[in-house]
Design a protein around this motif. Structure first.
Motif, PDB file in Angstrom:
ATOM      1  N   PRO A  99       0.800  -1.226   0.000  1.00 18.79           N
ATOM      2  CA  PRO A  99       0.000   0.000   0.000  1.00 18.79           C
ATOM      3  C   PRO A  99       0.828   1.268   0.000  1.00 18.79           C
ATOM      4  N   THR A 100       2.111   1.137   0.379  1.00 17.27           N
ATOM      5  CA  THR A 100       2.974   2.329   0.360  1.00 17.27           C
ATOM      6  C   THR A 100       3.685   2.497  -0.970  1.00 17.27           C
ATOM      7  N   ASN A 101       3.388   1.625  -1.909  1.00 14.46           N
ATOM      8  CA  ASN A 101       4.042   1.688  -3.215  1.00 14.46           C
ATOM      9  C   ASN A 101       3.736   3.028  -3.873  1.00 14.46           C
ATOM     10  N   PRO A 102       4.761   3.793  -4.285  1.00 12.50           N
ATOM     11  CA  PRO A 102       4.527   5.115  -4.878  1.00 12.50           C
ATOM     12  C   PRO A 102       3.644   5.079  -6.116  1.00 12.50           C
ATOM     13  N   SER A 103       3.733   4.001  -6.886  1.00  6.26           N
ATOM     14  CA  SER A 103       2.921   3.927  -8.098  1.00  6.26           C
ATOM     15  C   SER A 103       1.437   3.855  -7.758  1.00  6.26           C
ATOM     16  N   HIS A 104       1.117   3.185  -6.647  1.00  9.62           N
ATOM     17  CA  HIS A 104      -0.279   3.109  -6.225  1.00  9.62           C
ATOM     18  C   HIS A 104      -0.784   4.481  -5.809  1.00  9.62           C
ATOM     19  N   SER A 105       0.048   5.184  -5.068  1.00 15.36           N
ATOM     20  CA  SER A 105      -0.324   6.530  -4.636  1.00 15.36           C
ATOM     21  C   SER A 105      -0.493   7.462  -5.824  1.00 15.36           C
ATOM     22  N   LEU A 106       0.414   7.356  -6.794  1.00 14.62           N
ATOM     23  CA  LEU A 106       0.321   8.197  -7.992  1.00 14.62           C
ATOM     24  C   LEU A 106      -0.930   7.857  -8.798  1.00 14.62           C
ATOM     25  N   PHE A 107      -1.245   6.565  -8.870  1.00 11.55           N
ATOM     26  CA  PHE A 107      -2.444   6.182  -9.599  1.00 11.55           C
ATOM     27  C   PHE A 107      -3.690   6.742  -8.919  1.00 11.55           C
ATOM     28  N   ASP A 108      -3.749   6.663  -7.596  1.00  8.14           N
ATOM     29  CA  ASP A 108      -4.889   7.221  -6.870  1.00  8.14           C
ATOM     30  C   ASP A 108      -5.011   8.720  -7.109  1.00  8.14           C
ATOM     31  N   GLN A 109      -3.885   9.410  -7.108  1.00 10.13           N
ATOM     32  CA  GLN A 109      -3.907  10.848  -7.386  1.00 10.13           C
ATOM     33  C   GLN A 109      -4.424  11.118  -8.794  1.00 10.13           C
ATOM     34  N   PHE A 110      -3.947  10.314  -9.737  1.00  8.58           N
ATOM     35  CA  PHE A 110      -4.365  10.476 -11.136  1.00  8.58           C
ATOM     36  C   PHE A 110      -5.877  10.308 -11.273  1.00  8.58           C
ATOM     37  N   GLN A 160      -8.179  10.712  -8.952  1.00  5.52           N
ATOM     38  CA  GLN A 160      -8.970  11.652  -8.161  1.00  5.52           C
ATOM     39  C   GLN A 160      -8.773  13.119  -8.531  1.00  5.52           C
ATOM     40  N   THR A 161      -7.684  13.456  -9.184  1.00  5.46           N
ATOM     41  CA  THR A 161      -7.386  14.866  -9.435  1.00  5.46           C
ATOM     42  C   THR A 161      -8.437  15.511 -10.326  1.00  5.46           C
ATOM     43  N   GLN A 162      -8.644  16.835 -10.134  1.00  2.00           N
ATOM     44  CA  GLN A 162      -9.773  17.511 -10.757  1.00  2.00           C
ATOM     45  C   GLN A 162      -9.388  18.692 -11.643  1.00  2.00           C
ATOM     46  N   THR A 163      -8.140  18.759 -12.076  1.00  2.00           N
ATOM     47  CA  THR A 163      -7.740  19.791 -13.031  1.00  2.00           C
ATOM     48  C   THR A 163      -6.951  19.154 -14.162  1.00  2.00           C
ATOM     49  N   CYS A 164      -7.003  19.785 -15.302  1.00  2.00           N
ATOM     50  CA  CYS A 164      -6.309  19.256 -16.478  1.00  2.00           C
ATOM     51  C   CYS A 164      -4.803  19.165 -16.243  1.00  2.00           C
ATOM     52  N   LYS A 165      -4.231  20.211 -15.682  1.00  2.00           N
ATOM     53  CA  LYS A 165      -2.774  20.228 -15.454  1.00  2.00           C
ATOM     54  C   LYS A 165      -2.358  19.139 -14.479  1.00  2.00           C
ATOM     55  N   GLU A 166      -3.146  18.947 -13.419  1.00  2.00           N
ATOM     56  CA  GLU A 166      -2.803  17.925 -12.438  1.00  2.00           C
ATOM     57  C   GLU A 166      -2.940  16.523 -13.020  1.00  2.00           C
ATOM     58  N   VAL A 167      -3.929  16.330 -13.881  1.00  2.00           N
ATOM     59  CA  VAL A 167      -4.067  15.027 -14.545  1.00  2.00           C
ATOM     60  C   VAL A 167      -2.810  14.722 -15.359  1.00  2.00           C
ATOM     61  N   GLN A 168      -2.369  15.692 -16.141  1.00  2.00           N
ATOM     62  CA  GLN A 168      -1.182  15.486 -16.968  1.00  2.00           C
ATOM     63  C   GLN A 168       0.068  15.291 -16.114  1.00  2.00           C
ATOM     64  N   ARG A 169       0.170  16.060 -15.028  1.00  2.00           N
ATOM     65  CA  ARG A 169       1.347  15.950 -14.167  1.00  2.00           C
ATOM     66  C   ARG A 169       1.419  14.583 -13.496  1.00  2.00           C
ATOM     67  N   THR A 170       0.335  14.151 -12.870  1.00  2.00           N
ATOM     68  CA  THR A 170       0.354  12.868 -12.170  1.00  2.00           C
ATOM     69  C   THR A 170       0.530  11.703 -13.138  1.00  2.00           C
ATOM     70  N   LEU A 230     -12.791  11.815 -19.819  1.00  2.00           N
ATOM     71  CA  LEU A 230     -12.327  11.354 -21.134  1.00  2.00           C
ATOM     72  C   LEU A 230     -10.834  11.573 -21.315  1.00  2.00           C
ATOM     73  N   LEU A 231     -10.281  12.627 -20.717  1.00  2.00           N
ATOM     74  CA  LEU A 231      -8.836  12.857 -20.783  1.00  2.00           C
ATOM     75  C   LEU A 231      -8.088  11.711 -20.109  1.00  2.00           C
ATOM     76  N   LYS A 232      -8.547  11.290 -18.949  1.00  2.00           N
ATOM     77  CA  LYS A 232      -7.879  10.207 -18.227  1.00  2.00           C
ATOM     78  C   LYS A 232      -7.925   8.899 -19.010  1.00  2.00           C
ATOM     79  N   VAL A 233      -9.078   8.600 -19.588  1.00  2.00           N
ATOM     80  CA  VAL A 233      -9.193   7.378 -20.393  1.00  2.00           C
ATOM     81  C   VAL A 233      -8.270   7.460 -21.606  1.00  2.00           C
ATOM     82  N   SER A 234      -8.229   8.621 -22.245  1.00  2.00           N
ATOM     83  CA  SER A 234      -7.378   8.801 -23.427  1.00  2.00           C
ATOM     84  C   SER A 234      -5.911   8.553 -23.096  1.00  2.00           C
TER      85      SER A 234
END
Length: 766
Positions: free
Chosen positions: A6-17, A19-29, A164-168
């Motif tokens: 559960p502490t795996n960074p990739s899991h945390s990054l995926f959760d952020q990806f 849940q994030t609610q802005t275009c820039k944050e989606v691209q960054r994560t 749709l951005l996340k799926v793309s």
């Protein structure tokens, strides 16, 4: 294989990806996730597969199940059908991203360009049942837990774009934001952007109504003025806000007391109002012009809608007060702390517009060619068809067009001839404006990019390749200097004449000396046909004196076999003192182009018909005339069996259904078994010029209507057939009562049809 710690960074990054609610944050994560997993998003063909292998996370697996189910559909052929296709999609709006997802599933390399660097559109979209089902299949609820919970059937544009951005991105689509498209060689701003080197063979424009590529013609549909106002207020997500009920659509004709109280207390006169609760509190209303003038929102009355609602004629502060008061009253003054949300420009998100002015493209696709390479161009979203707000058709028809476009690219990737690809796309496009939640297929789970799974009655061959040939020649040669080598058309005429002479040489009684009088007897046309189809005409049975029969025989065969309609009647061809040279040149050029795809049985030389055709049009300055004359939907010309006994009177030209005057092919279109001048094909109600496949026809009265006035047809149908009265009325009630909003003429029309209480009883509404 990444473990499930559960502490795996990739899991945390995926959760952020997720849940994030802005275009820039989606691209960054997403970028950080790819970097951590050592994945290259540019490896589009294997990116999704490697992502699943390296992200062994239980939350991700639930997402993979959804996407895998979609990707395994037979239409995509395991992502191999378009593996060599490179697609550029302009615009990261909902329709652009939805198209990009389908192209990625087909295996294409997809690059999306978006001028904005953020998603800031707060307006809320009404979703048809099939769009809800489609988005659930793309795991929309995984990214947005509130998606269509309970009876909700709407979503904000911004939230839909994020989903749709996340799926793309997960499917390997390259999405570039803050990049402006400057030209066909992918010239971008900034100039040094890496996407500027991308070479593509498919271009999809989803850039909105203001970006329509050259070669596409737009038509305007305008009804009686109806002024819409949209506004968004900040949603603080408080308990008090949660208690305020949404308004799915209140029209004056159904709640006159509400609107009268609003007028008395606030001085605001509306036709209807809708309130949706999403990321913002979204209101949309139809206001009366008189009320807006009285309240000082509109400074001065003008007959022209653009001038009336122009920025210089609108008091923005008065508009804000008007919208705020209407929204506050309609919710019973229960929304606390009503503050306007801000738009992309940092201004209060309030807009006023004339929603009865719509544009639509005449065609959905075309092909350009340069230096032997072809570029397929398609339109989706508002640059294809602007939505009619009262019907809530925007995203529903937008997604249908996205699927239709993906099907077109699939055919392109399979190597289907380009004219057949375009003809099939235009055949499907004819159905788009006629779709409603009631007449599309109800098996939503079976929907795919295959049109047959979505449209109940679809004919993929209603438009033939020969019928788009000329429009595609014009489209392909928009960069005309490449095909036209000089301004003098004499050589072009001589080249066409030489081609005709070569393919009619050796026939008895046939001597082609020019492009007019030599064709009068009809024998030359028959000889030309016989050269390429030697067993279809018995030349020895033809008499030179029976020119009417000869011409009718040739005209009928060319129309039936090649889809080339005659430009003049057989009798006029035989007896008219002067034959129009330009008409004959255009007619013979179409014959040349049709036969030029086949090898002549007599081994004759073939010329360059495309160059000849274009030079003739430019020389006579008749480019626009020819554009208007060419039908984009199939002509339903009557079948004619050659008969030696036919008289000149019996085979005379058709008369225009509307004006009764004679109509020839250069100015003729046909539908419902009727022929008429293009200029006469207008709406009975408002006089708007109609387009084939974009009208409603009343078989009882013989009248044609535009979409905006198709309700008039329903009223006439009831007068003619009382037995369908209730069913149609219930349809009208559901259409106008639950969709976003409508203009008063439409509401009045529905009210005139039958008693409202009878409708409610018949439809079981409370």
């Amino acid at each position: 294989m990444v473990n499930q710690d559960p502490t795996n960074p990739s899991h945390s990054l995926f959760d952020q990806f997720v849940q994030t609610q802005t275009c820039k944050e989606v691209q960054r994560t997403f970028s950080e996730l790819c970097h951590h997993l050592e994945l290259d998003p540019r490896d589009y063909q294997s990116f999704y597969t490697k992502l699943k292998e390296r992200l062994n996370y239980w939350k991700a697996k639930a997402l993979w199940i959804k996407l895998d189910k979609r990707a395994q559909h037979q239409d995509y052929q395991q992502g191999k059908v378009c593996a060599k296709t490179k697609c550029l999609v302009l615009g990261a709006g909902p329709c652009g991203l939805r198209t990009a997802i389908e192209l990625a599933l087909l295996g294409a390399q997809v690059v999306v360009l978006e001028k904005r660097d953020s998603f800031s559109r707060n307006n809320v979209l009404h979703l048809w049942p099939y769009t809800i089902c489609d988005l659930r299949g793309l795991a929309a609820k995984k990214f947005y837990g509130k998606f269509c919970t309970g009876a909700l059937d709407h979503i904000s544009i911004r939230q839909l774009q994020l989903i749709l951005l996340k799926v793309s991105l997960l499917l390997g689509v390259e999405v570039n934001t803050g990049v402006e498209f400057k030209g066909w060689m992918a010239k971008l701003f900034p100039d040094d952007h890496p996407a500027g080197k991308f070479q593509f063979d498919v271009f999809i424009s989803a850039g909105g109504g203001r970006f329509v590529p050259d070669g596409f013609r737009w038509k305007e549909l305008r009804g009686k003025l109806a002024i819409g106002i949209t506004c968004n207020f900040i949603n603080h997500h408080s308990a008090a806000e949660a208690q305020v009920a949404e308004i799915s659509g209140v029209a004056r004709i159904y709640n006159q007391k509400f609107f009268q109280d609003l007028l008395t207390e606030e001085g605001i006169d509306l036709e209807n109002i809708v309130y949706y609760k999403d990321a913002t509190h979204y209101f949309v209303m139809t206001a009366k012009k008189k009320s807006l003038l009285k309240m000082g929102v509109i400074k001065q009355d003008f007959s022209d809608a653009n001038q009336l609602l122009g920025q210089a004629n609108v008091d923005q502060d008065a508009l804000l007060r008007y919208a705020h008061s209407a929204a506050h009253f309609s919710t019973g003054h229960r929304l606390p702390n009503m503050q306007f949300a801000l738009n992309h420009a940092g201004q209060p998100d309030v807009a006023m517009f004339d929603f009865t002015c719509m544009h639509r493209a005449e065609n959905a696709s075309l092909v350009r060619e340069r230096k032997g390479k072809k570029l397929l161009i398609g339109l989706v979203g508002d640059c294809l068809v602007e939505p009619f707000w009262p019907l809530g058709t925007g995203i529903a028809r937008g997604f249908l067009a996205a699927f239709d476009t993906a099907w077109m690219v699939r055919s392109w990737g399979k190597g289907k001839p380009h004219l057949e690809v375009v003809a099939e796309r235009e055949s499907i496009y004819q159905l788009l404006s006629q779709t409603t939640p009631e007449n599309i297929s109800k098996n939503y789970s079976a929907f795919s990019i295959d049109p047959a799974t979505r449209y109940q009655h679809v004919n993929l061959n209603s438009i033939k390749a020969n019928q788009v040939r000329n429009t595609q020649i014009l489209s392909i040669t928009l960069y005309v200097p490449m095909c036209v080598h000089g301004p003098d058309s004499v050589g072009a005429f001589e080249e066409l004449l030489k081609w005709c002479q070569q393919h009619t040489a050796g026939y008895d009684r046939v001597k082609v000396k020019d492009l007019t009088q030599s064709w009068r007897s009809g024998l030359a046309l028959c000889a030309l046909i016989n050269t390429f189809r030697p067993h279809i005409i018995d030349m020895s049975s033809l008499k030179e004196s029976d020119s009417v029969h000869n011409n009718q025989l040739a005209f009928s065969l060319l129309e039936e076999e090649l889809g080339i309609p005659p430009i003049i009647s057989a009798s006029d061809m035989a007896t008219k003192e002067q034959i129009d040279k330009l008409s004959m040149v255009l007619y013979l050029t179409q014959i040349h182009d049709a036969f030029n795809e086949r090898t002549p049985t007599r081994g004759k030389h073939q010329g360059n018909g495309c160059q000849t055709f274009i030079e003739v049009l430019f020389k006579y300055d008749c480019w626009s005339q020819f554009l208007c004359s060419q039908p984009v939907a199939p002509l339903s010309a009557p079948e004619v069996t050659p008969d030696p006994e036919l008289s000149p009177t019996s085979i005379n030209n058709e008369e225009c259904y509307f004006c009764g005057q004679r109509v020839y092919v250069l100015e003729r279109i046909s539908t419902e078994g009727k022929f008429f001048h293009r200029s006469c094909f207008t709406c009975q109600q408002c006089g708007t010029t109609l387009r084939l496949g974009r009208y409603t026809f009343n078989q009882h009265t013989g009248k044609f209507y535009c979409e905006l006035h198709s309700e008039q047809l329903e009223m006439e149908n009831r007068e003619q057939s009382p037995s369908v009265k209730v069913g149609l009325s219930v349809l009208s009630l559901s259409r106008w009562e639950i969709k976003p909003f409508c203009c008063i003429p439409c509401c009045q029309l529905v009210a005139q049809l039958v008693c409202t209480e009878q409708l409610r009883t018949a439809s079981g509404q409370k």
